[in-house]
Motif scaffolding. Structure first.
Motif, mmCIF file in Angstrom:
data_model
loop_
_atom_site.group_PDB
_atom_site.id
_atom_site.type_symbol
_atom_site.label_atom_id
_atom_site.label_comp_id
_atom_site.label_asym_id
_atom_site.label_seq_id
_atom_site.Cartn_x
_atom_site.Cartn_y
_atom_site.Cartn_z
ATOM 1 N N ILE A 43 1.701 0.954 9.127
ATOM 2 C CA ILE A 43 0.900 2.010 8.505
ATOM 3 C C ILE A 43 -0.500 2.073 9.113
ATOM 4 C CG2 ILE A 43 2.245 2.022 6.371
ATOM 5 C CD1 ILE A 43 -0.135 0.632 4.957
ATOM 6 N N ILE A 47 -1.105 5.581 10.990
ATOM 7 C CA ILE A 47 -1.902 6.486 10.158
ATOM 8 C C ILE A 47 -3.395 6.167 10.225
ATOM 9 C CG2 ILE A 47 -2.297 7.303 7.784
ATOM 10 C CD1 ILE A 47 0.734 6.624 7.302
ATOM 11 N N GLU A 123 -11.871 12.278 2.465
ATOM 12 C CA GLU A 123 -10.950 11.981 3.566
ATOM 13 C C GLU A 123 -10.300 10.611 3.382
ATOM 14 O OE1 GLU A 123 -10.709 11.599 8.427
ATOM 15 O OE2 GLU A 123 -12.489 12.512 7.554
ATOM 16 N N LYS A 126 -7.525 10.915 0.844
ATOM 17 C CA LYS A 126 -6.313 11.509 1.424
ATOM 18 C C LYS A 126 -5.580 10.488 2.297
ATOM 19 C CE LYS A 126 -8.028 16.249 1.594
ATOM 20 N NZ LYS A 126 -8.580 17.285 2.478
ATOM 21 N N LEU A 127 -6.352 9.767 3.081
ATOM 22 C CA LEU A 127 -5.787 8.747 3.959
ATOM 23 C C LEU A 127 -5.095 7.666 3.129
ATOM 24 C CD1 LEU A 127 -5.781 8.465 7.001
ATOM 25 C CD2 LEU A 127 -7.913 7.197 6.846
ATOM 26 N N ALA A 129 -3.697 8.004 0.229
ATOM 27 C CA ALA A 129 -2.425 8.540 -0.281
ATOM 28 C C ALA A 129 -1.352 8.509 0.813
ATOM 29 C CB ALA A 129 -2.631 9.962 -0.797
ATOM 30 N N GLN A 130 -1.739 8.860 2.039
ATOM 31 C CA GLN A 130 -0.791 8.817 3.163
ATOM 32 C C GLN A 130 -0.325 7.388 3.427
ATOM 33 O OE1 GLN A 130 -3.278 10.599 6.226
ATOM 34 N NE2 GLN A 130 -1.924 12.375 6.311
ATOM 35 N N LEU A 131 -1.264 6.457 3.400
ATOM 36 C CA LEU A 131 -0.933 5.053 3.631
ATOM 37 C C LEU A 131 0.024 4.538 2.564
ATOM 38 C CD1 LEU A 131 -4.463 3.704 4.622
ATOM 39 C CD2 LEU A 131 -2.476 3.805 6.127
ATOM 40 N N GLN A 132 -0.258 4.875 1.298
ATOM 41 C CA GLN A 132 0.592 4.414 0.200
ATOM 42 C C GLN A 132 1.995 5.002 0.324
ATOM 43 O OE1 GLN A 132 -0.290 2.053 -2.399
ATOM 44 N NE2 GLN A 132 1.941 2.079 -2.313
ATOM 45 N N ALA A 133 2.080 6.288 0.646
ATOM 46 C CA ALA A 133 3.393 6.940 0.794
ATOM 47 C C ALA A 133 4.183 6.279 1.926
ATOM 48 C CB ALA A 133 3.220 8.435 1.056
ATOM 49 N N ALA A 134 3.526 6.023 3.046
ATOM 50 C CA ALA A 134 4.201 5.389 4.190
ATOM 51 C C ALA A 134 4.611 3.960 3.839
ATOM 52 C CB ALA A 134 3.286 5.399 5.413
ATOM 53 N N GLN A 137 7.622 4.073 1.600
ATOM 54 C CA GLN A 137 8.776 4.442 2.424
ATOM 55 C C GLN A 137 9.238 3.247 3.260
ATOM 56 O OE1 GLN A 137 8.022 7.749 5.028
ATOM 57 N NE2 GLN A 137 10.170 8.082 5.435
#
Length: 141
Positions: A43, A47, A123, A126-127, A129-134, A137
């Motif tokens: 991650i 990301i 920012e 948002k980052l 949230a992307q890190l947590q989602a990845a 996954q």
């Protein structure tokens, strides 16, 4: 940044458990460490670091972190193949030193303070949230 710090803390706790475990327990804990570090590295590399490389002031720090990730991955691979308990213990110690140095460098060194200075809270949100989602996954796969 908090998510990355939590990852660092989780791995540190696993390292502490591994250091006091017997050989059999240590193998089990090592698998957990390996999984956590692989997800964390993925991650960051896919990301977090690309987002930070947009800032000139962070390019060198990102490059240094990527080198540290490379060294960590090499040690993880080496640990997978080792059969001698003494060699495994020495290599695990080296991995622990490398990862703790990397985490300290990011958190208290130059990177995270510089990121807080340069990147807006929005920012970073948002980052995160992307890190947590990845990460979620990565644990599912």
């Amino acid at each position: 940044l908090e998510l990355l710090k939590q990852d660092h803390a989780k791995v540190k706790k696993l390292f502490d458990k591994a250091e006091s475990a017997d050989d059999r327990e240590q193998k089990c804990i090592f698998r957990q460490i390996k999984t956590e570090l692989e997800i964390h590295a993925r991650i960051e590399e896919n990301i977090f670091y690309p987002a930070m490389q947009r800032y000139d002031e962070l390019k060198e720090l990102v490059a240094e972190s990527l080198k540290e990730h490379s060294a960590m991955k090499a040690l993880l691979q080496e640990l997978v193949t080792l059969t001698d308990p003494e060699e495994s213990k020495d290599t695990l110690e080296e991995l622990i030193d490398n990862v703790e140095h990397h985490a300290e460098d990011e958190e208290e060194g130059k990177m995270f303070p510089k990121v807080r200075e340069l990147v807006s809270a929005n920012e970073l949100q948002k980052l995160g949230a992307q890190l947590q989602a990845a990460k979620d996954q990565g644990k599912a796969s």
